[in-house]
Every structure is written in C-alpha cells, then in structure tokens.
Design a protein around this motif. Structure first.
Motif, mmCIF file in Angstrom:
data_model
loop_
_atom_site.group_PDB
_atom_site.id
_atom_site.type_symbol
_atom_site.label_atom_id
_atom_site.label_comp_id
_atom_site.label_asym_id
_atom_site.label_seq_id
_atom_site.Cartn_x
_atom_site.Cartn_y
_atom_site.Cartn_z
ATOM 1 N N ARG A 38 14.948 -14.290 98.670
ATOM 2 C CA ARG A 38 15.605 -14.522 99.959
ATOM 3 C C ARG A 38 16.891 -13.711 100.116
ATOM 4 O O ARG A 38 17.352 -13.497 101.252
ATOM 5 C CB ARG A 38 15.897 -16.016 100.147
ATOM 6 C CG ARG A 38 16.871 -16.604 99.116
ATOM 7 C CD ARG A 38 16.772 -18.120 99.075
ATOM 8 N NE ARG A 38 17.697 -18.727 98.112
ATOM 9 C CZ ARG A 38 17.449 -18.826 96.809
ATOM 10 N NH1 ARG A 38 16.361 -18.307 96.290
ATOM 11 N NH2 ARG A 38 18.320 -19.430 95.996
ATOM 12 N N ARG A 160 24.975 -19.109 90.079
ATOM 13 C CA ARG A 160 24.149 -19.791 91.078
ATOM 14 C C ARG A 160 24.638 -19.525 92.492
ATOM 15 O O ARG A 160 25.847 -19.569 92.757
ATOM 16 C CB ARG A 160 24.130 -21.296 90.804
ATOM 17 C CG ARG A 160 23.486 -21.617 89.465
ATOM 18 C CD ARG A 160 23.568 -23.070 89.105
ATOM 19 N NE ARG A 160 23.134 -23.252 87.720
ATOM 20 C CZ ARG A 160 23.248 -24.388 87.042
ATOM 21 N NH1 ARG A 160 23.794 -25.451 87.630
ATOM 22 N NH2 ARG A 160 22.832 -24.452 85.793
ATOM 23 N N ASP A 163 23.363 -21.786 97.962
ATOM 24 C CA ASP A 163 22.270 -22.648 98.418
ATOM 25 C C ASP A 163 21.427 -23.185 97.269
ATOM 26 O O ASP A 163 20.300 -23.638 97.486
ATOM 27 C CB ASP A 163 21.379 -21.880 99.402
ATOM 28 C CG ASP A 163 20.524 -20.814 98.728
ATOM 29 O OD1 ASP A 163 20.842 -20.425 97.568
ATOM 30 O OD2 ASP A 163 19.535 -20.361 99.330
ATOM 31 N N ALA A 165 21.392 -25.909 95.319
ATOM 32 C CA ALA A 165 20.918 -27.298 95.390
ATOM 33 C C ALA A 165 19.822 -27.440 96.443
ATOM 34 O O ALA A 165 18.799 -28.107 96.211
ATOM 35 C CB ALA A 165 22.078 -28.240 95.702
ATOM 36 N N GLU A 166 20.006 -26.803 97.579
ATOM 37 C CA GLU A 166 19.007 -26.843 98.645
ATOM 38 C C GLU A 166 17.705 -26.177 98.183
ATOM 39 O O GLU A 166 16.606 -26.676 98.445
ATOM 40 C CB GLU A 166 19.551 -26.134 99.879
ATOM 41 C CG GLU A 166 18.580 -26.059 101.053
ATOM 42 C CD GLU A 166 19.140 -25.245 102.204
ATOM 43 O OE1 GLU A 166 18.358 -24.938 103.129
ATOM 44 O OE2 GLU A 166 20.331 -24.893 102.176
ATOM 45 N N TYR A 167 17.850 -25.046 97.485
ATOM 46 C CA TYR A 167 16.664 -24.329 97.026
ATOM 47 C C TYR A 167 15.898 -25.150 95.989
ATOM 48 O O TYR A 167 14.668 -25.201 96.007
ATOM 49 C CB TYR A 167 17.061 -22.977 96.432
ATOM 50 C CG TYR A 167 15.865 -22.120 96.094
ATOM 51 C CD1 TYR A 167 15.202 -21.400 97.076
ATOM 52 C CD2 TYR A 167 15.380 -22.043 94.790
ATOM 53 C CE1 TYR A 167 14.095 -20.622 96.783
ATOM 54 C CE2 TYR A 167 14.277 -21.270 94.479
ATOM 55 C CZ TYR A 167 13.640 -20.558 95.485
ATOM 56 O OH TYR A 167 12.525 -19.798 95.180
ATOM 57 N N THR A 169 15.776 -28.337 95.762
ATOM 58 C CA THR A 169 15.079 -29.394 96.496
ATOM 59 C C THR A 169 13.805 -28.854 97.125
ATOM 60 O O THR A 169 12.749 -29.516 97.093
ATOM 61 C CB THR A 169 16.002 -29.970 97.588
ATOM 62 O OG1 THR A 169 17.145 -30.566 96.976
ATOM 63 C CG2 THR A 169 15.275 -31.015 98.425
ATOM 64 N N ARG A 170 13.887 -27.659 97.663
ATOM 65 C CA ARG A 170 12.701 -27.020 98.259
ATOM 66 C C ARG A 170 11.628 -26.749 97.209
ATOM 67 O O ARG A 170 10.434 -26.997 97.444
ATOM 68 C CB ARG A 170 13.131 -25.709 98.925
ATOM 69 C CG ARG A 170 12.010 -24.931 99.587
ATOM 70 C CD ARG A 170 12.567 -23.673 100.231
ATOM 71 N NE ARG A 170 11.525 -22.874 100.853
ATOM 72 C CZ ARG A 170 11.735 -21.702 101.448
ATOM 73 N NH1 ARG A 170 12.962 -21.211 101.515
ATOM 74 N NH2 ARG A 170 10.726 -21.037 101.964
ATOM 75 N N ARG A 172 11.287 -28.337 94.331
ATOM 76 C CA ARG A 172 10.772 -29.630 93.879
ATOM 77 C C ARG A 172 9.719 -30.153 94.849
ATOM 78 O O ARG A 172 8.682 -30.677 94.421
ATOM 79 C CB ARG A 172 11.929 -30.633 93.758
ATOM 80 C CG ARG A 172 11.489 -32.019 93.278
ATOM 81 C CD ARG A 172 12.651 -32.977 93.170
ATOM 82 N NE ARG A 172 13.558 -32.610 92.083
ATOM 83 C CZ ARG A 172 14.756 -32.086 92.249
ATOM 84 N NH1 ARG A 172 15.237 -31.880 93.490
ATOM 85 N NH2 ARG A 172 15.512 -31.791 91.212
#
Length: 266
Positions: A38, A160, A163, A165-167, A169-170, A172
């Motif tokens: 990304r 890191r 994003d 934490a957001e990634y 989650t995605r 997971r």
C-alpha cells in the motif's frame, strides 16, 4: 480501485493493476495480503510505472481450497499473470517466499522477467533447530495457527507505519474467513527446494534488499551475501529494517527500485 481476477488451474487469483509505464509486479510475503504494498505501489505509480499486486493462493481476495501452496505454485500463478497482462517482460518485486517464486519463474520463463527485486528473500529453506521445529509444529496445530502467526507478524516490522494497528486488524479479519488459515498452513508446510535448484538458471538481473533486523534469518547479512553471490546480484542492507522493508521505509525502497530499473538493459 476495483479488484480484478485471473482464473488459473484450481482457483482464482485476485490482483490490482494501476498506473502506466514499465510493468512492476509485486508478490506478498507468506500469510500477508497484497495491501502489503500500500505504500510502495503508489510511489512507483507516481514515478511512472504500472504496478500490479496480487494475492497469494487462499489469501486476500484470491479463492480458497487449493490443492497446493508454496513458492513454486506461486511462481506458476505469477507466470500465468504475466502472460495474461501481455505487457512484455516485467520487473518482479518478491518479498520473502515471493523471492523464491521470482527465481523459479525466471528460470522457467526468462522471457517474462526483466529484473528481480528480492526483499527479505527466501530462495532456499532456512536451516532448522530443535526450537524452530517445535515452533513450526505449534504453528501447524489447529486452533493455534492464527493467534501464533498474528503474534509473530509484528516482529517482522521493527519500523511500523502509522496504520499498523488498523492493518493488523484487517489481516486478522482476512485470516478469519473460511479457508484462509488452511492456506497459511499450506505455506508453512511448503519448501523452497525447487527455487534453490533453479538458482544457476536465473538470467535476469537482481538486487537483494535485506534488513539488518530481519528475524527470519540468524545472520541476515550472510544470507544476503550468499544470495548475491549465487545470482551475481547487488546487495543492499537496510539498517534497522525487518522482513518487509517496503513497509518500514517505502521512500528509500522506492528510490532503490527506481535506480535498479533505470539500470536495466532496455
């Protein structure tokens, strides 16, 4: 961006296709999805390249329930995709097992590949110890694969992005879909022996990008040198970087990729 699909024997591969110019095709690391690129993909598009990223078998938006997984099957999907795109020889950016897939594909179809960027590269099986064999057995245990893989994933990224934490989650959520963890287990069971056996047949120029803190290798610099010697490739060590250098330092990696491409024969 609209996801595109390519039907290949036994399943369907999902991919994105953006930009205009010389073609760069990006292969994700084991267990990851094409959104791994990304940050790198838009930088290369802005620099004047056409960038295609695709999901591995069983992951992202690719179909599930494949009969085999690994770097060799991924290489066959890569070759099918390059023929489908019909845009001439491409530069292939492979991360982790994606590097083994690039090596395999170049040895089998050198007309399809113009150059290879090998990031955090596996082109042979890593040596095992009693501890790694126990860890691998635990990763393959039903019910443990997903939590153990997701707990290991952050260790690949000492630097890191905002994003992260957001990634995670995605990722997971994707691994929670039916059939996705079966793909991860299939990749964990697979071998890179077929890629290693083809190293001497590689003809495309290559560059090796290795992070000094890549935890998948006991001595990242030694592994990078070994690959560089076998492929007569330039080796670039990225200080403090891990297994996904294009995520931690996309600007630096984009500059390296652009320089590499500009130095390739026309």
């Amino acid at each position: 961006m609209t996801t595109q699909f390519l039907d290949v024997p036994d399943g369907r591969i999902a991919f994105d296709d953006t930009g205009d110019g010389p073609l760069v095709v990006c292969i994700p690391a084991m267990g990851d999805i094409r959104a791994e690129y990304r940050f790198l993909a838009p930088r290369l598009v802005s620099a004047g390249y056409r960038v295609v990223t695709f999901d591995l078998r069983g992951l992202g938006e690719s179909s599930v329930n494949w009969p085999e997984y690994g770097s060799a099957p991924t290489a066959r999907d890569l070759m099918a995709l390059l023929r489908h795109l019909d845009a001439g020889p491409a530069v292939v950016y492979g991360c982790s097992l994606g590097s083994a897939s690039a090596v395999y594909a170049d040895a089998e179809a050198p007309d399809l590949i113009r150059g290879m960027v090998l990031a955090g590269p596996f082109v042979r099986d890593a040596p095992t110890t009693r501890a790694t064999r126990i860890g691998a057995k635990m990763l393959l245990t039903p019910g443990l694969t997903k939590p153990l893989f997701l707990s290991y994933f952050p260790k690949w990224l000492p630097t890191r992005p905002a994003d992260f934490a957001e990634y995670l989650t995605r990722l997971r959520a994707n691994l929670g879909e039916p059939g996705r963890i079966d793909a991860v287990r299939g990749l964990l069971r697979s071998s890179h022996r077929e890629a290693e056996a083809r190293l001497d047949r590689v003809s495309a120029p290559a560059i090796v990008l290795m992070g000094t803190k890549d935890i998948d290798f006991p001595d990242p610099a030694a592994e990078a040198r070994w690959i560089g010697d076998r492929l007569h490739a330039e080796v670039v060590m990225l200080d403090g970087e891990g297994h996904h250098p294009h995520v931690g330092h996309p600007d630096q990696v984009a500059e390296l990729v652009e320089r590499f491409i500009k130095g390739l024969p026309a």
